[in-house]
Design a protein around this motif. Sequence first.
Motif, PDB file in Angstrom:
ATOM      1  N   ASN A  41       0.828  -1.212   0.000  1.00 43.95           N
ATOM      2  CA  ASN A  41       0.000   0.000   0.000  1.00 43.95           C
ATOM      3  C   ASN A  41       0.861   1.260   0.000  1.00 43.95           C
ATOM      4  O   ASN A  41       0.523   2.235  -0.663  1.00 43.95           O
ATOM      5  CB  ASN A  41      -0.980   0.000   1.173  1.00 43.95           C
ATOM      6  CG  ASN A  41      -2.183  -0.864   0.894  1.00 43.95           C
ATOM      7  OD1 ASN A  41      -2.741  -0.823  -0.196  1.00 43.95           O
ATOM      8  ND2 ASN A  41      -2.582  -1.670   1.863  1.00 43.95           N
ATOM      9  N   ALA A  42       1.972   1.238   0.720  1.00 41.64           N
ATOM     10  CA  ALA A  42       2.887   2.388   0.724  1.00 41.64           C
ATOM     11  C   ALA A  42       3.464   2.606  -0.673  1.00 41.64           C
ATOM     12  O   ALA A  42       3.567   3.741  -1.147  1.00 41.64           O
ATOM     13  CB  ALA A  42       3.998   2.179   1.746  1.00 41.64           C
ATOM     14  N   LEU A  43       3.836   1.509  -1.352  1.00 47.21           N
ATOM     15  CA  LEU A  43       4.353   1.619  -2.720  1.00 47.21           C
ATOM     16  C   LEU A  43       3.266   2.125  -3.666  1.00 47.21           C
ATOM     17  O   LEU A  43       3.515   2.990  -4.509  1.00 47.21           O
ATOM     18  CB  LEU A  43       4.880   0.268  -3.199  1.00 47.21           C
ATOM     19  CG  LEU A  43       6.143  -0.237  -2.500  1.00 47.21           C
ATOM     20  CD1 LEU A  43       6.412  -1.686  -2.869  1.00 47.21           C
ATOM     21  CD2 LEU A  43       7.337   0.638  -2.821  1.00 47.21           C
ATOM     22  N   LYS A  44       2.071   1.586  -3.517  1.00 46.99           N
ATOM     23  CA  LYS A  44       0.936   1.965  -4.371  1.00 46.99           C
ATOM     24  C   LYS A  44       0.649   3.461  -4.255  1.00 46.99           C
ATOM     25  O   LYS A  44       0.363   4.129  -5.243  1.00 46.99           O
ATOM     26  CB  LYS A  44      -0.286   1.144  -3.950  1.00 46.99           C
ATOM     27  CG  LYS A  44      -1.532   1.400  -4.718  1.00 46.99           C
ATOM     28  CD  LYS A  44      -2.631   0.473  -4.204  1.00 46.99           C
ATOM     29  CE  LYS A  44      -3.907   0.637  -4.971  1.00 46.99           C
ATOM     30  NZ  LYS A  44      -4.924  -0.337  -4.561  1.00 46.99           N
ATOM     31  N   ASN A  45       0.754   3.982  -3.041  1.00 46.14           N
ATOM     32  CA  ASN A  45       0.437   5.389  -2.779  1.00 46.14           C
ATOM     33  C   ASN A  45       1.655   6.304  -2.836  1.00 46.14           C
ATOM     34  O   ASN A  45       1.540   7.493  -2.568  1.00 46.14           O
ATOM     35  CB  ASN A  45      -0.249   5.518  -1.417  1.00 46.14           C
ATOM     36  CG  ASN A  45      -1.580   4.800  -1.402  1.00 46.14           C
ATOM     37  OD1 ASN A  45      -2.365   4.923  -2.328  1.00 46.14           O
ATOM     38  ND2 ASN A  45      -1.830   4.028  -0.353  1.00 46.14           N
ATOM     39  N   LYS A  46       2.827   5.720  -3.185  1.00 41.60           N
ATOM     40  CA  LYS A  46       4.089   6.483  -3.214  1.00 41.60           C
ATOM     41  C   LYS A  46       4.284   7.256  -1.909  1.00 41.60           C
ATOM     42  O   LYS A  46       4.681   8.413  -1.907  1.00 41.60           O
ATOM     43  CB  LYS A  46       4.151   7.398  -4.421  1.00 41.60           C
ATOM     44  CG  LYS A  46       4.271   6.609  -5.721  1.00 41.60           C
ATOM     45  CD  LYS A  46       4.784   7.435  -6.846  1.00 41.60           C
ATOM     46  CE  LYS A  46       6.267   7.421  -6.770  1.00 41.60           C
ATOM     47  NZ  LYS A  46       7.011   7.426  -7.965  1.00 41.60           N
ATOM     48  N   ASN A  47       4.007   6.573  -0.789  1.00 40.03           N
ATOM     49  CA  ASN A  47       4.122   7.179   0.531  1.00 40.03           C
ATOM     50  C   ASN A  47       5.531   6.886   1.071  1.00 40.03           C
ATOM     51  O   ASN A  47       5.764   5.846   1.695  1.00 40.03           O
ATOM     52  CB  ASN A  47       3.039   6.610   1.455  1.00 40.03           C
ATOM     53  CG  ASN A  47       3.065   7.228   2.822  1.00 40.03           C
ATOM     54  OD1 ASN A  47       4.062   7.784   3.264  1.00 40.03           O
ATOM     55  ND2 ASN A  47       1.946   7.125   3.518  1.00 40.03           N
ATOM     56  N   CYS A  48       6.452   7.792   0.807  1.00 41.85           N
ATOM     57  CA  CYS A  48       7.851   7.573   1.175  1.00 41.85           C
ATOM     58  C   CYS A  48       8.052   7.432   2.677  1.00 41.85           C
ATOM     59  O   CYS A  48       8.897   6.648   3.108  1.00 41.85           O
ATOM     60  CB  CYS A  48       8.726   8.694   0.605  1.00 41.85           C
ATOM     61  SG  CYS A  48       8.910   8.563  -1.199  1.00 41.85           S
ATOM     62  N   ASN A  49       7.281   8.167   3.470  1.00 42.22           N
ATOM     63  CA  ASN A  49       7.426   8.028   4.929  1.00 42.22           C
ATOM     64  C   ASN A  49       7.035   6.627   5.386  1.00 42.22           C
ATOM     65  O   ASN A  49       7.666   6.062   6.270  1.00 42.22           O
ATOM     66  CB  ASN A  49       6.599   9.089   5.662  1.00 42.22           C
ATOM     67  CG  ASN A  49       7.234  10.455   5.563  1.00 42.22           C
ATOM     68  OD1 ASN A  49       8.457  10.580   5.481  1.00 42.22           O
ATOM     69  ND2 ASN A  49       6.414  11.486   5.557  1.00 42.22           N
ATOM     70  N   ALA A  50       6.002   6.063   4.777  1.00 44.95           N
ATOM     71  CA  ALA A  50       5.593   4.702   5.130  1.00 44.95           C
ATOM     72  C   ALA A  50       6.598   3.680   4.600  1.00 44.95           C
ATOM     73  O   ALA A  50       6.931   2.714   5.296  1.00 44.95           O
ATOM     74  CB  ALA A  50       4.199   4.415   4.592  1.00 44.95           C
ATOM     75  N   ILE A  51       7.113   3.871   3.377  1.00 50.41           N
ATOM     76  CA  ILE A  51       8.112   2.949   2.826  1.00 50.41           C
ATOM     77  C   ILE A  51       9.353   2.945   3.714  1.00 50.41           C
ATOM     78  O   ILE A  51       9.959   1.907   3.957  1.00 50.41           O
ATOM     79  CB  ILE A  51       8.475   3.331   1.373  1.00 50.41           C
ATOM     80  CG1 ILE A  51       7.265   3.200   0.451  1.00 50.41           C
ATOM     81  CG2 ILE A  51       9.619   2.458   0.859  1.00 50.41           C
ATOM     82  CD1 ILE A  51       7.464   3.823  -0.932  1.00 50.41           C
ATOM     83  N   LYS A  52       9.732   4.106   4.206  1.00 55.94           N
ATOM     84  CA  LYS A  52      10.938   4.243   5.030  1.00 55.94           C
ATOM     85  C   LYS A  52      10.886   3.367   6.284  1.00 55.94           C
ATOM     86  O   LYS A  52      11.919   2.904   6.759  1.00 55.94           O
ATOM     87  CB  LYS A  52      11.117   5.711   5.429  1.00 55.94           C
ATOM     88  CG  LYS A  52      12.399   5.969   6.146  1.00 55.94           C
ATOM     89  CD  LYS A  52      12.679   7.410   6.566  1.00 55.94           C
ATOM     90  CE  LYS A  52      11.715   8.454   6.266  1.00 55.94           C
ATOM     91  NZ  LYS A  52      12.136   9.781   6.761  1.00 55.94           N
ATOM     92  N   THR A  53       9.692   3.075   6.780  1.00 58.24           N
ATOM     93  CA  THR A  53       9.577   2.267   8.000  1.00 58.24           C
ATOM     94  C   THR A  53      10.037   0.823   7.787  1.00 58.24           C
ATOM     95  O   THR A  53      10.230   0.095   8.755  1.00 58.24           O
ATOM     96  CB  THR A  53       8.134   2.266   8.545  1.00 58.24           C
ATOM     97  OG1 THR A  53       7.271   1.629   7.600  1.00 58.24           O
ATOM     98  CG2 THR A  53       7.652   3.684   8.836  1.00 58.24           C
ATOM     99  N   PHE A  54      10.229   0.413   6.531  1.00 58.19           N
ATOM    100  CA  PHE A  54      10.692  -0.943   6.227  1.00 58.19           C
ATOM    101  C   PHE A  54      12.218  -1.004   6.070  1.00 58.19           C
ATOM    102  O   PHE A  54      12.757  -2.034   5.693  1.00 58.19           O
ATOM    103  CB  PHE A  54      10.005  -1.467   4.958  1.00 58.19           C
ATOM    104  CG  PHE A  54       8.518  -1.618   5.141  1.00 58.19           C
ATOM    105  CD1 PHE A  54       7.997  -2.787   5.670  1.00 58.19           C
ATOM    106  CD2 PHE A  54       7.655  -0.573   4.836  1.00 58.19           C
ATOM    107  CE1 PHE A  54       6.633  -2.922   5.876  1.00 58.19           C
ATOM    108  CE2 PHE A  54       6.287  -0.704   5.037  1.00 58.19           C
ATOM    109  CZ  PHE A  54       5.775  -1.870   5.561  1.00 58.19           C
ATOM    110  N   PHE A  55      12.903   0.091   6.380  1.00 59.77           N
ATOM    111  CA  PHE A  55      14.356   0.190   6.252  1.00 59.77           C
ATOM    112  C   PHE A  55      15.013   0.374   7.609  1.00 59.77           C
ATOM    113  O   PHE A  55      14.438   0.998   8.499  1.00 59.77           O
ATOM    114  CB  PHE A  55      14.732   1.400   5.379  1.00 59.77           C
ATOM    115  CG  PHE A  55      14.592   1.165   3.909  1.00 59.77           C
ATOM    116  CD1 PHE A  55      15.712   1.047   3.109  1.00 59.77           C
ATOM    117  CD2 PHE A  55      13.341   1.070   3.321  1.00 59.77           C
ATOM    118  CE1 PHE A  55      15.597   0.838   1.750  1.00 59.77           C
ATOM    119  CE2 PHE A  55      13.211   0.853   1.962  1.00 59.77           C
ATOM    120  CZ  PHE A  55      14.336   0.738   1.176  1.00 59.77           C
TER     121      PHE A  55
END
Length: 155
Positions: A8-22
């Motif tokens: 969902n983070a990728l789908k919405n291009k939500n960089c703050n949410a993607i960052k939580t997987f790093f």
Amino acid sequence: MEIAGLLNALKNKNCNAIKTFFNFPVRNEYIWYKVLSEKELEDKNVLKLFTEKDFDTYCNKLFGSEIKDAVNTLNLNTFSLSENFHVRSDSIISQHDMYMYKSVLSIYFDGINMELDVLSSIYDKNGEYLSEHIDKYSFRMLNDSLRFVNFEMID
């Protein structure tokens, strides 16, 4: 579920949410080749760690529109994100400069490891096939959390 959150983070291009997987910093020189132009690479030490600040700057290049568009073609409700699975997106066509790209996203999950593979076929302005490459994003379940572990580019 962690996987649904990432997709969902990728789908919405939500960089703050993607960052939580790093977990930062990331040691991976391929990331620099993905996010920087050839000219920028001349001035950059690709052995430098990829920091959270770098992620904030380059997130949309690391996770480009082909991933967002491909995830958008998936019906995430049709398969269980908690079991082993393999799913492919529909083909995505995009135009960049003088080139056309046809991309397909494959997602593999074995219960512990997850790979997002973007296969891009490149064509010239006349539709002639030129080449293809794969961007491979690897994640792993660690302590019930999905975490980025590797990125590679395969030509």
